[in-house]
Design a protein around this motif. Structure first.
Motif, PDB file in Angstrom:
ATOM      1  N   GLU A  16      94.399  76.447  68.093  1.00 12.00           N
ATOM      2  CA  GLU A  16      93.039  76.060  67.703  1.00 12.00           C
ATOM      3  C   GLU A  16      92.142  75.924  68.924  1.00 12.00           C
ATOM      4  O   GLU A  16      91.005  76.396  68.927  1.00 12.00           O
ATOM      5  N   PHE A  17      92.658  75.300  69.973  1.00  9.81           N
ATOM      6  CA  PHE A  17      91.837  75.095  71.160  1.00  9.81           C
ATOM      7  C   PHE A  17      91.885  76.313  72.094  1.00  9.81           C
ATOM      8  O   PHE A  17      90.922  76.581  72.812  1.00  9.81           O
ATOM      9  N   GLY A  18      92.995  77.059  72.059  1.00 14.10           N
ATOM     10  CA  GLY A  18      93.045  78.275  72.864  1.00 14.10           C
ATOM     11  C   GLY A  18      92.034  79.303  72.397  1.00 14.10           C
ATOM     12  O   GLY A  18      91.477  80.074  73.194  1.00 14.10           O
ATOM     13  N   ASP A  26      87.369  66.799  68.663  1.00 15.22           N
ATOM     14  CA  ASP A  26      88.006  67.857  67.889  1.00 15.22           C
ATOM     15  C   ASP A  26      87.545  69.204  68.439  1.00 15.22           C
ATOM     16  O   ASP A  26      86.762  69.265  69.394  1.00 15.22           O
ATOM     17  N   ALA A  27      88.007  70.289  67.810  1.00 13.44           N
ATOM     18  CA  ALA A  27      87.703  71.622  68.321  1.00 13.44           C
ATOM     19  C   ALA A  27      86.212  71.933  68.208  1.00 13.44           C
ATOM     20  O   ALA A  27      85.625  72.561  69.105  1.00 13.44           O
ATOM     21  N   ASP A  28      85.581  71.503  67.136  1.00 18.58           N
ATOM     22  CA  ASP A  28      84.155  71.795  66.969  1.00 18.58           C
ATOM     23  C   ASP A  28      83.327  71.116  68.053  1.00 18.58           C
ATOM     24  O   ASP A  28      82.415  71.730  68.628  1.00 18.58           O
ATOM     25  N   ALA A  47      80.349  71.278  73.189  1.00 16.05           N
ATOM     26  CA  ALA A  47      80.207  70.829  74.572  1.00 16.05           C
ATOM     27  C   ALA A  47      80.292  72.007  75.538  1.00 16.05           C
ATOM     28  O   ALA A  47      79.537  72.082  76.509  1.00 16.05           O
ATOM     29  N   MET A  48      81.200  72.926  75.265  1.00 13.89           N
ATOM     30  CA  MET A  48      81.359  74.097  76.142  1.00 13.89           C
ATOM     31  C   MET A  48      80.101  74.969  76.144  1.00 13.89           C
ATOM     32  O   MET A  48      79.745  75.568  77.163  1.00 13.89           O
ATOM     33  N   GLU A  49      79.421  75.040  75.005  1.00 15.42           N
ATOM     34  CA  GLU A  49      78.232  75.877  74.919  1.00 15.42           C
ATOM     35  C   GLU A  49      77.099  75.372  75.802  1.00 15.42           C
ATOM     36  O   GLU A  49      76.196  76.140  76.140  1.00 15.42           O
ATOM     37  N   ALA A  99      98.268  72.963  79.189  1.00 17.55           N
ATOM     38  CA  ALA A  99      97.862  72.069  78.093  1.00 17.55           C
ATOM     39  C   ALA A  99      97.175  70.847  78.685  1.00 17.55           C
ATOM     40  O   ALA A  99      97.646  70.282  79.682  1.00 17.55           O
ATOM     41  N   ILE A 100      96.057  70.435  78.112  1.00 15.67           N
ATOM     42  CA  ILE A 100      95.344  69.228  78.551  1.00 15.67           C
ATOM     43  C   ILE A 100      94.928  68.436  77.318  1.00 15.67           C
ATOM     44  O   ILE A 100      94.835  68.978  76.209  1.00 15.67           O
ATOM     45  N   ASP A 101      94.682  67.148  77.545  1.00 15.76           N
ATOM     46  CA  ASP A 101      94.238  66.284  76.448  1.00 15.76           C
ATOM     47  C   ASP A 101      92.729  66.444  76.312  1.00 15.76           C
ATOM     48  O   ASP A 101      91.945  65.840  77.047  1.00 15.76           O
ATOM     49  N   VAL A 102      92.321  67.301  75.391  1.00 17.07           N
ATOM     50  CA  VAL A 102      90.902  67.572  75.202  1.00 17.07           C
ATOM     51  C   VAL A 102      90.249  66.467  74.395  1.00 17.07           C
ATOM     52  O   VAL A 102      89.137  66.011  74.702  1.00 17.07           O
ATOM     53  N   THR A 103      90.914  65.975  73.360  1.00 18.71           N
ATOM     54  CA  THR A 103      90.300  65.023  72.429  1.00 18.71           C
ATOM     55  C   THR A 103      90.457  63.568  72.853  1.00 18.71           C
ATOM     56  O   THR A 103      89.870  62.683  72.228  1.00 18.71           O
ATOM     57  N   GLY A 104      91.274  63.306  73.884  1.00 13.96           N
ATOM     58  CA  GLY A 104      91.446  61.937  74.351  1.00 13.96           C
ATOM     59  C   GLY A 104      92.374  61.109  73.511  1.00 13.96           C
ATOM     60  O   GLY A 104      92.379  59.875  73.618  1.00 13.96           O
ATOM     61  N   ASP A 105      93.185  61.765  72.693  1.00 19.49           N
ATOM     62  CA  ASP A 105      94.105  61.008  71.837  1.00 19.49           C
ATOM     63  C   ASP A 105      95.476  60.839  72.473  1.00 19.49           C
ATOM     64  O   ASP A 105      96.411  60.363  71.828  1.00 19.49           O
TER      65      ASP A 105
END
Length: 1015
Positions: free
Chosen positions: A79-81, A127-129, A134-136, A963-969
């Motif tokens: 999903e994040f890749g 989340d991914a959205d 944020a990336m945009e 792999a990184i913790d993108v969502t902070g969970d």
């Protein structure tokens, strides 16, 4: 009085201070309260924006270091890749890291001014959205080496007072940050691109592989040709060394530096290979490939020595003889009086027919007639007595009753024709008609003859000219004054006039419309003398044409060189000189000779064109064979040849930077540093392994399209060369077997006995002798056909002429190079019944018949017999040379320069470039080299830069998942893989040596050598 002592009208300062304070409060409260609030909010917002810029700089540096240490090169199917841009995964990944680090850096209470508080309120990533959103807003781009421009758009800055939002602004925060993260990634990507695929871009692996292998291969190839004990010109052990050097060059041309461990490993590996080959660093081609000369901590690398331009002289040579044989030998009978029609090609007829045609005349009988009035002079029935003529019955008869000299006009002269007869005649004609009469009274009918007489004036002329054919060169035709022409004109008169009955008979025939011959081609009754004269002229022209030559690069003979086309161009440019057409012929004999010269000259051009087609066919076959054995695409042998023959190692990259970025001094670390074909068990990071759990840093597949004289050549390369190895019984041409026998004969008897050669050499001698006997028979047949010698006399001439060359091997080679045919002709001329012209003509036909017989199965030798003798002879010779390898290696360059002086030739490796039977242009071989490799780990390191120096950034490609913790969970999301540096590259190496000799090719490794790691 001092002020301190003066107490007049004093107001206490404390009171004044109180009054001022109260007054100012009143003013602020009443007049300026709103403005004060605005300034606090604005100042707080500005301070928050400034802090955001500083935070972005820190985030960029931190994200850059993180991205380099664990780069995403291949996005994961997660999903994040899938958030990462497939076209720019690393930059997209870096932008995600910047977004995360930026939020982390901005955590805090914000900025306060008065009671105003400003903070950057970025949306959380949970989340991914939200991550995609944020990336945009983030973009990164390298503005120059070592500097990254980072920008975040729509950054919300919120100002509050007492919990109430009083202002919100959206800003674009940007900064130029000193970090090499993008430079290291881009340089590493360039490095991999230069390693992977067959490209001739400067610094690429394929280009370096090409240049190094040409330097090594040509030195070793010519050393082998000169007789050095070189089993394999290019084998995988050489490919390993040159590949590693080319990889180091790719590192230097990309990063400005190369891995020191790899340099030391290459020096050590070169030393090991050189030690196992007795001919040394230079004669073995290692120095010319720029491989290091010493095994120490600081190896010395030289420049690749591109092969010197070696040329060969290609001449018309035997093609001139073959073309002359074409003119002499033809299916038509030279004595059948044949004259080719105008539509026929003269090349289809023998020289006698050509001479006869050009020596012939064509004659035409031209006439005029003028009829006088018809007068009745007699009739059987009178028209008196009521008889009336009502018609005629049947056909009237006309008879010439007299011929007299007359005064008629002659036919008009035809341009370009001559006249030998002109006559005028008057022919008296008598015409008899059977008339029908009817009586006017009783209608009865009677018949009676009526006779008329009239004069006819007839003009007669006999015209002639030399027979016209398109292939007979235009020139002012010879007149009828010559003796030969006059003789032919007399024969024309006999044919067209005398044989009819003379001039009067011709006049009668014209006057009475009788059919007679009107044209004739008159040829000499015998042309043997003229044919001999013409042959002498053709022989002289043959000698001139035989000496025409051109210089051609040997290497290009395997690709696109076409010396035959160059020779053809030379001849066509000087065609007028060779055709030698005069402005005016002095007689029919000269006309015949000039016509024959033209026919012969055209035949030489046709033969050269066939040679060109044969060479093109051979070159196409080589190209097809290279394609057939290639597993990787090739950009073409011709391009690779041009590169390999003029190669220079690339210069190290100069990575200039701009302030404030520090100088880019990139350190290269590779694991392993040296890429080995053997299995490697120890690496710093876990390596990729095959199905057996083995790791081979490098794999190679080296294939040569011809490893003569091995079974591979006959089975896998059969039919590629014209008239070579096309026999199902696997035979080789007699000349090749003879050269092998000649080399084997050079081995002393005692050494031959010790090496098990004697029996095999004798068997080869028997086979070669049998082949020579078959060729002898062809020579005897040709000599008998062309001279008056009996078969026994011709056999004696052939035996006496060829025995002077020596044994079977020498006699076979004399037949091959034409010297035997020349000797046969010279000895035949000594017979009183054979003149020089006949002898030369016989030698020409002997040479033609011999060339044809050499291609026959009866004159070929079994491949197994050749191999059995040559393998043992070569082994004995190479052992002897290896015993004094030092002195041989030291003098190899001098030996090659000295007209290719070489040790005894033992067999022939490679494939002969034989584009046309009888012409061995050169001997060549082609190696298709393919390599594949993978680093277990590869990293580059450079200074971070920045106000405090910033340490170093390491960019690492080790195949690990990222792999990184993108969502902070607390649970890392997999984004992709730090793909290893892997590559596939290839090249094709062609080595071409002069004809004959020992050839060039692999013997030890065979047709194909595949390393253990090759899949």
């Amino acid at each position: 009085m001092r002020l301190a002592d003066d107490e007049r009208g004093r107001v206490p300062f404390a009171l004044i201070g109180v009054l001022l304070l109260l007054g100012s409060v009143a003013i602020a409260t009443v007049s300026f309260d709103g403005g004060r609030i605005d300034r606090d909010a604005a100042l707080a917002g500005d301070r928050a924006e400034s802090v955001a810029e500083t935070a972005l700089r820190d985030a960029m540096r931190e994200a850059g270091a993180t991205a380099a240490a664990n780069p995403v090169v291949a996005p994961a199917d997660t999903e994040f890749g899938e958030l990462l841009d497939e076209d720019r995964p690393y930059r997209s990944y870096l932008e995600l890291l910047v977004a995360l680090q930026f939020r982390e850096a901005l955590r805090g209470d914000g900025q306060r001014v008065g009671d105003a508080r400003a903070s950057v309120d970025l949306a959380a990533i949970n989340d991914a959205d939200s991550a995609e959103a944020a990336m945009e807003t983030v973009s990164v781009e390298a503005t120059s080496r070592g500097i990254v421009a980072v920008e975040v758009t729509d950054v919300p800055i919120e100002v509050t007072r007492d919990g109430t939002v009083v202002d919100t602004r959206y800003r674009t925060i940007s900064a130029n940050v000193t970090t090499p993260t993008l430079t290291l990634h881009d340089r590493t990507t360039t490095f991999q691109e230069r390693l992977d695929g067959e490209t001739l871009e400067a610094g690429s692996l394929s280009r370096g592989l090409t240049g190094g292998l040409y330097g090594l291969g040509w030195t070793r190839g010519y050393g082998q040709y000169a007789g050095l004990p070189i089993d394999d010109v290019i084998a995988n052990r050489h490919v390993e060394l040159v590949t590693n050097l080319a990889v180091l060059d790719a590192q230097r041309s990309t990063f400005g530096n190369s891995n020191q461990q790899a340099e030391q490993g290459l020096a050590a590996a070169t030393s090991r290979v050189v030690a196992n080959e007795t001919i040394g660093l230079k004669a073995g081609g290692f120095a010319d490939a720029a491989l290091p000369e010493a095994n120490d901590d600081d190896p010395t690398f030289g420049e690749v020595a591109s092969p010197p331009t070696r040329t060969t002289v290609v001449g018309v040579n035997g093609t001139a003889d073959s073309a002359l044989a074409d003119v002499i030998d033809d299916a038509a009978d030279p004595e059948d009086g044949l004259v080719p029609d105008d539509a026929d090609s003269p090349a289809e007829y023998p020289i006698e027919a050509i001479v006869r045609t050009a020596s012939s005349i064509e004659a035409s009988l031209e006439t005029t007639d003028s009829y006088g009035a018809r007068d009745r002079y007699d009739q059987e029935i009178s028209t008196a007595g009521n008889w009336t003529r009502v018609g005629t019955v049947g056909t009237s008869t006309v008879e010439a009753v007299a011929v007299e000299s007359g005064g008629g006009s002659l036919p008009a002269e035809t341009n370009g024709w001559s006249r030998s007869v002109t006559e005028r005649r008057t022919v008296v004609l008598e015409e008899t008609v059977l008339a029908e009469y009817q009586h006017q009274g009783n209608d009865s009918v009677r018949y009676g003859e009526v006779r008329y007489r009239r004069d006819v004036d007839v003009g007669i002329a006999l015209e002639h000219r030399p027979l016209d054919r398109e292939w007979i060169p235009s020139a002012l035709a010879p007149g009828p004054e010559g003796e030969q022409y006059a003789s032919l004109a007399e024969r024309a008169e006999e044919t067209l006039i005398d044989d009819v009955g003379g001039i009067d008979a011709v006049a009668r025939a014209v006057a009475t419309n009788e059919s007679i011959g009107r044209s004739s081609v008159v040829s000499p009754e015998a042309v043997s003398d003229q044919s001999d004269d013409t042959y002498e002229a053709l022989g002289s022209l043959r000698d001139d044409l035989r000496g025409i030559s051109t210089e051609t690069e040997l290497a290009m003979l395997a690709t696109d060189a076409d010396p035959s086309a160059e020779l053809r161009g030379q001849l066509e440019a000087s065609a007028d000189q060779y055709r030698d057409v005069p402005a005016e012929y002095d007689g029919l004999g000269q006309r015949a000779t000039v016509a024959a010269r033209g026919v012969y000259f055209d035949r030489v051009l046709t033969r050269l064109e066939a040679r060109s087609a044969g060479m093109a066919g051979t070159q196409d076959a080589i190209s097809d064979k290279v394609s057939e054995i290639s597993t990787l695409p090739s950009i073409g042998l011709n391009k690779l040849l041009e590169t390999g023959l003029d190669y220079a190692r690339p210069e190290p990259a100069t990575l200039a930077t701009e302030e404030p970025a520090p100088d880019l001094d990139i350190t290269v670390d590779a694991d392993p540093g040296y890429l080995d074909l053997d299995e490697v068990n120890q690496t710093t990071v876990p390596p990729p392994t095959d199905a057996n759990g083995s790791y081979y840093p490098l794999a190679a597949n080296t294939t040569t399209i011809a490893s003569l004289p091995t079974e591979d050549m006959a089975s896998k390369f059969a039919g590629i060369v014209v008239n070579l190895f096309d026999s199902p019984t696997k035979k080789v041409p007699l000349p090749m077997a003879a050269r092998s026998l000649k080399g084997a004969n050079a081995i002393p008897t005692d050494a031959a006995g010790d090496g098990g050669l004697l029996a095999h050499r004798e068997k080869l001698r028997e086979e070669v002798r049998a082949g020579v006997e078959a060729v002898d028979e062809a020579a005897v047949d040709a000599l008998t056909e062309e001279t008056s010698l009996s078969k026994d006399d011709a056999a004696a001439v052939v035996d006496a002429a060829t025995v002077q060359f020596g044994g079977p091997a020498e006699r076979a080679l004399a037949y091959d190079d034409g010297s035997a045919a020349t000797a046969i002709g010279e000895l035949a001329a000594a017979h009183e019944d054979v003149d020089d012209t006949t002898a030369d003509r016989a030698a020409t036909m002997v040479r033609q018949c011999v060339d044809s017989r050499l291609g026959d199965d009866a004159a070929q030798v079994k491949l197994s017999v050749v191999e059995a003798a040559t393998d043992r002879a070569r082994s004995i010779a190479e052992d002897a040379i290896a015993a004094k390898a030092g002195s041989v290696a030291d003098s190899v360059e001098q030996r090659l320069a000295n007209k290719f002086d070489r040790a005894p030739v033992i067999g022939t490796r490679g494939f002969p470039l034989v584009p046309f039977p009888g012409w061995w242009a050169a001997t060549g071989n082609v190696w298709r080299v393919e390599v594949a490799g993978t680093y277990a780990g590869f990293s580059v390191r450079a200074a971070q830069g920045g106000p405090s120096g910033g340490g170093h950034v390491s960019y690492v490609r080790d195949g690990q998942h990222v792999a990184i913790d993108v969502t902070g969970d607390g649970s890392p999301e997999r984004l992709g893989t730090a793909s290893r540096i892997s590559f596939e590259a290839s090249t094709t190496v062609a080595v071409v040596v002069p004809p004959s000799g020992g050839g060039v090719g692999n013997g030890g490794s065979g047709f194909t050598q595949t390393s253990d790691g090759w899949d």
